[in-house]
Scaffold this motif. Structure first.
Motif, PDB file in Angstrom:
ATOM      1  N   PRO A  52       0.806  -1.231   0.000  1.00 57.10           N
ATOM      2  CA  PRO A  52       0.000   0.000   0.000  1.00 57.10           C
ATOM      3  C   PRO A  52       0.838   1.279   0.000  1.00 57.10           C
ATOM      4  CG  PRO A  52      -0.926  -1.586   1.534  1.00 57.10           C
ATOM      5  CD  PRO A  52       0.379  -2.162   1.044  1.00 57.10           C
ATOM      6  N   SER A  53       1.938   1.286   0.716  1.00 51.08           N
ATOM      7  CA  SER A  53       2.770   2.490   0.765  1.00 51.08           C
ATOM      8  C   SER A  53       3.579   2.699  -0.512  1.00 51.08           C
ATOM      9  CB  SER A  53       3.720   2.413   1.965  1.00 51.08           C
ATOM     10  OG  SER A  53       4.601   1.311   1.810  1.00 51.08           O
ATOM     11  N   GLN A  54       3.664   1.669  -1.371  1.00 47.77           N
ATOM     12  CA  GLN A  54       4.454   1.758  -2.599  1.00 47.77           C
ATOM     13  C   GLN A  54       3.603   1.889  -3.860  1.00 47.77           C
ATOM     14  OE1 GLN A  54       7.851   1.902  -2.564  1.00 47.77           O
ATOM     15  NE2 GLN A  54       7.594   1.956  -0.350  1.00 47.77           N
ATOM     16  N   SER A  55       2.277   1.722  -3.737  1.00 43.54           N
ATOM     17  CA  SER A  55       1.438   1.750  -4.934  1.00 43.54           C
ATOM     18  C   SER A  55       1.352   3.169  -5.497  1.00 43.54           C
ATOM     19  CB  SER A  55       0.044   1.198  -4.623  1.00 43.54           C
ATOM     20  OG  SER A  55      -0.625   2.023  -3.713  1.00 43.54           O
ATOM     21  N   GLY A  56       1.052   3.220  -6.789  1.00 42.44           N
ATOM     22  CA  GLY A  56       0.956   4.503  -7.481  1.00 42.44           C
ATOM     23  C   GLY A  56       1.815   4.509  -8.732  1.00 42.44           C
ATOM     24  N   SER A  57       1.900   5.631  -9.384  1.00 45.49           N
ATOM     25  CA  SER A  57       2.660   5.775 -10.629  1.00 45.49           C
ATOM     26  C   SER A  57       3.788   6.762 -10.439  1.00 45.49           C
ATOM     27  CB  SER A  57       1.742   6.244 -11.757  1.00 45.49           C
ATOM     28  OG  SER A  57       0.707   5.319 -11.969  1.00 45.49           O
ATOM     29  N   GLY A  61      11.890   9.384 -16.742  1.00 48.62           N
ATOM     30  CA  GLY A  61      12.183   9.774 -18.123  1.00 48.62           C
ATOM     31  C   GLY A  61      11.067   9.320 -19.047  1.00 48.62           C
ATOM     32  N   ARG A  62      11.408   8.516 -20.037  1.00 47.19           N
ATOM     33  CA  ARG A  62      10.438   8.013 -21.008  1.00 47.19           C
ATOM     34  C   ARG A  62       9.659   6.804 -20.504  1.00 47.19           C
ATOM     35  NH1 ARG A  62      11.025   9.517 -26.504  1.00 47.19           N
ATOM     36  NH2 ARG A  62      12.658  11.058 -26.824  1.00 47.19           N
ATOM     37  N   VAL A  63       9.965   6.377 -19.276  1.00 50.73           N
ATOM     38  CA  VAL A  63       9.288   5.218 -18.691  1.00 50.73           C
ATOM     39  C   VAL A  63       8.390   5.682 -17.551  1.00 50.73           C
ATOM     40  CG1 VAL A  63       9.594   3.021 -17.479  1.00 50.73           C
ATOM     41  CG2 VAL A  63      11.202   3.678 -19.287  1.00 50.73           C
ATOM     42  N   LYS A  64       7.135   5.250 -17.610  1.00 49.74           N
ATOM     43  CA  LYS A  64       6.217   5.518 -16.506  1.00 49.74           C
ATOM     44  C   LYS A  64       5.909   4.176 -15.852  1.00 49.74           C
ATOM     45  CE  LYS A  64       2.078   7.985 -15.182  1.00 49.74           C
ATOM     46  NZ  LYS A  64       1.021   8.888 -15.630  1.00 49.74           N
ATOM     47  N   ALA A  65       6.239   4.061 -14.575  1.00 51.66           N
ATOM     48  CA  ALA A  65       6.032   2.814 -13.839  1.00 51.66           C
ATOM     49  C   ALA A  65       4.766   2.917 -13.002  1.00 51.66           C
ATOM     50  CB  ALA A  65       7.233   2.518 -12.959  1.00 51.66           C
TER      51      ALA A  65
END
Length: 155
Positions: A52-57, A61-65
């Motif tokens: 839960p504390s690590q979720s999100g986007s 650079g050119r990479v969206k995780a």
């Protein structure tokens, strides 16, 4: 062409990376960042089972995780993204070897590339070893040609 990547599905196919490594996701993001810069493309990568504390986007650079929360899978997040893309989904390539997601991706008219083929493409482009391919003639092997011929037959 931009990519949507199932990260945990790709990691086992990248030499030197393993799902047991605590830093596997960051290592893959770095490799994909080099590839995206070299190819001048955009990559969105999805990792499921995020705490839960690590979720999100986050953008690199050119990479969206996208770190998908435990109650949802990366496959579900990728399919949801394709649905939001609507008609422009056909311009994206989805990297996954999961047959269920491949079927969904094809129904959105996107291109499917199995993880092992994308990993081979990364190796061919010498990602991760500092080599620069500019000025070299690209070599395309028969497997890659057959893959793309199959993709165009599906349309």
């Amino acid at each position: 062409m931009p990519y949507l990547v199932d990260g945990h599905n790709l990691i086992p196919h990248i030499p030197g990376l393993t799902l047991e490594d605590l830093d596997d996701e960051n290592s893959l993001i770095e490799i994909l960042g080099e590839y995206a810069s070299q190819q001048r493309t955009q990559i969105e990568i999805y990792f499921d089972r995020a705490a839960p504390s690590q979720s999100g986007s986050r953008s690199f650079g050119r990479v969206k995780a996208h770190f998908v929360p435990r109650e949802k899978t990366a496959d579900q997040a990728i399919i949801s993204r394709l649905q939001r893309l609507g008609g422009s989904a056909k311009n994206w390539t989805v990297v996954s070897s999961d047959r269920v997601i491949q079927a969904e991706v094809r129904s959105c008219h996107s291109i499917v590339m199995p993880s092992q083929e994308f990993a081979a493409l990364l190796r061919k482009r010498s990602i991760g070893n500092g080599e620069n391919l500019k000025g070299e003639d690209p070599q395309i092997d028969e497997d890659e040609i057959n893959f793309w011929l199959d993709q165009f037959k599906q349309k």
